[in-house]
Design an enzyme around this catalytic site. Structure first.
Site, PDB file in Angstrom:
ATOM      1  N   GLU A 158     -31.850 -39.810   4.815  1.00 51.45           N
ATOM      2  CA  GLU A 158     -33.083 -39.560   3.998  1.00 51.45           C
ATOM      3  C   GLU A 158     -34.229 -39.237   4.999  1.00 51.45           C
ATOM      4  OE1 GLU A 158     -33.506 -42.956   1.521  1.00 51.45           O
ATOM      5  OE2 GLU A 158     -31.492 -42.231   0.348  1.00 51.45           O
ATOM      6  N   LYS A 185     -32.436 -42.969 -11.302  1.00 51.34           N
ATOM      7  CA  LYS A 185     -31.515 -41.799 -10.527  1.00 51.34           C
ATOM      8  C   LYS A 185     -30.661 -41.070 -11.531  1.00 51.34           C
ATOM      9  CE  LYS A 185     -31.066 -44.465  -6.113  1.00 51.34           C
ATOM     10  NZ  LYS A 185     -29.923 -45.117  -5.396  1.00 51.34           N
TER      11      LYS A 185
END
Length: 433
Positions: free
Chosen positions: A205, A343
């Site tokens: 990330e 999500k």
């Protein structure tokens, strides 16, 4: 009517070099919408199913040709002729077509690709930016970014058990300034690591993945970086943790499940002891958000954590709630956590995603819009964050173009909104009032 006349699904690659699904939706007017779905590394057991081929001779079994085939055949047949502006009806059609509780037959990666692509096409057809299409005239709040500057756990190959250590620019006057504060802190941290002879390689990330003595050593380096960048820890830039505790919840020596912290010298802790450690860090450092502090199946541990820290810090359920309204409602009823991570690929359609955000808000829980560790250049979650006035977003560190795609889209949206743009700062944590 914005009738859907064609759907094309294809296999593309995500930020980890793994296959994912992309979908093009063509409307009768000639307008096209395109969307690509993300994929997670640490996943909740109750997430909607991401359909993979399982052919070990191709992409190590991670191909998505089956999901693409579903898109180009039965999904296409089911949605051709439908009005793209009727998102809820379209998503219900996809859910009914799949026929399972977790989208295991068609795959959530297939249903989500269509759901997002249709929304993009409908927004284009209506002449509206996507965030405005989602939120109408009310979407004007930019999210506070939770920036993952140190990676551990399943997102990195180092000594840290916790998956993410984040900086949160709660004191910034605008989103643009929040991004600048974060970028400057990121670069200050890079120099600190370099000067200490520690690797500045980044994880999935975009955050650094240093091997350090323990978690407090990592926290202290982040605080040093905030200070060296010219900001005040706590007041201007707060901290957040994503423990991803399900990843280190394991059978102990006597067979009972414990929190096994290899990065803390191999400590084996009960839920109460682990809560005490987290509470100690909260007292010592400016931590205002803890995600997945307990394992997804440890509801007793979650109840204890919420009792101890629920009024002090944001307690975010990710693996715990998996963007699922049924599970979220159970958590609300039991007083578990005070926030949900959103999500989109955990549930598989935009309609169900928006329902989870709305349920959280009604209960006084915050909703944090989130990326996955395997991302693409698709920036839909940025528009969702503004369109729903969610107030918070997690979309990685200040490196890797798959993460920058979301930050840059939010910068464009803030510019588009002009003087009516709102950056909530600390007020985004309304669950702590």
């Amino acid at each position: 009517m914005s009738a859907i006349v064609d759907i094309v699904g294809r296999e593309i690659l995500d930020s980890r070099g793994n296959p994912t699904v992309e979908c093009d939706v063509l409307l009768e007017s000639g307008v096209m919408g395109r969307a690509a779905v993300p994929s997670g590394a640490s996943t909740g057991s109750r997430e909607a199913i991401e359909l993979r081929d399982g052919d070990k001779g191709r992409y190590l079994g991670k191909g998505v040709l089956k999901a693409v085939e579903h898109l180009n055949t039965e999904v296409s047949e089911a949605v051709l002729g439908l009005d793209a502006s009727e998102q809820a009806f379209l998503d219900k059609t996809l859910i009914d077509l799949d026929g399972t509780d977790n989208k295991a037959r068609i795959g959530a990666n297939a249903t989500l690709a269509v759901s997002m692509a249709v929304a993009r096409a409908a927004a284009e057809e209506s002449g509206l930016p996507l965030y405005r299409y989602f939120g109408g005239m009310g979407g004007m709040q930019l999210p506070v970014p939770m920036m993952n500057v140190v990676n551990g756990g399943a997102h990195a190959n180092n000594s840290l058990d916790l998956q993410e250590l984040m900086i949160i620019p709660v004191g910034a006057p605008s989103f643009r300034e929040a991004v600048r504060w974060g970028a400057e802190t990121f670069h200050a941290l890079k120099k600190i690591l370099h000067d200490k002879g520690i690797s500045t390689a980044v994880g999935d990330e975009g955050g650094f993945a240093p091997s350090v003595e323990n978690h407090e050593a990592a926290i202290q380096m982040i605080l040093e970086a905030i200070d060296k960048a010219g900001y005040t820890p706590g007041t201007q830039i707060a901290l957040g943790l994503d423990c991803a505790a399900s990843e280190f919840y394991k059978p102990g020596k006597n067979g009972s499940l414990v929190y096994q912290l290899d990065g803390e010298g191999g400590l084996s802790l009960s839920a109460q002891q682990w809560t005490d450690m987290l509470a100690g860090w909260v007292d010592k450092y400016p931590i205002i958000s803890i995600e997945d502090g307990m394992a997804e199946g440890d509801w007793a541990g979650w109840a204890h954590l919420t009792e101890v820290l629920g009024k002090k810090v944001q307690l975010v359920g990710d693996d715990l709630f998996v963007t699922n309204t049924k599970i979220l409602q159970e958590g609300i009823d039991k007083g578990i956590a005070n926030s949900i991570l959103i999500k989109i690929n955990q549930i598989g359609t935009l309609t169900e995603t928006f329902a989870a955000i709305e349920m959280a808000k009604r209960a006084g829980y915050t909703a944090v819009i989130s990326h996955r560790s395997g991302e693409t250049e698709d920036s839909t979650i940025a528009d969702i964050a503004v369109g729903t006035n969610a107030g918070q977003i997690k979309t990685g560190s200040l490196s890797r173009s798959d993460r920058m795609a979301k930050y840059n889209q939010l910068l464009r949206i803030e510019e588009d909104l002009g003087d009516v743009a709102v950056y909530p700062g600390r007020a985004a944590f309304y669950n702590l009032r």
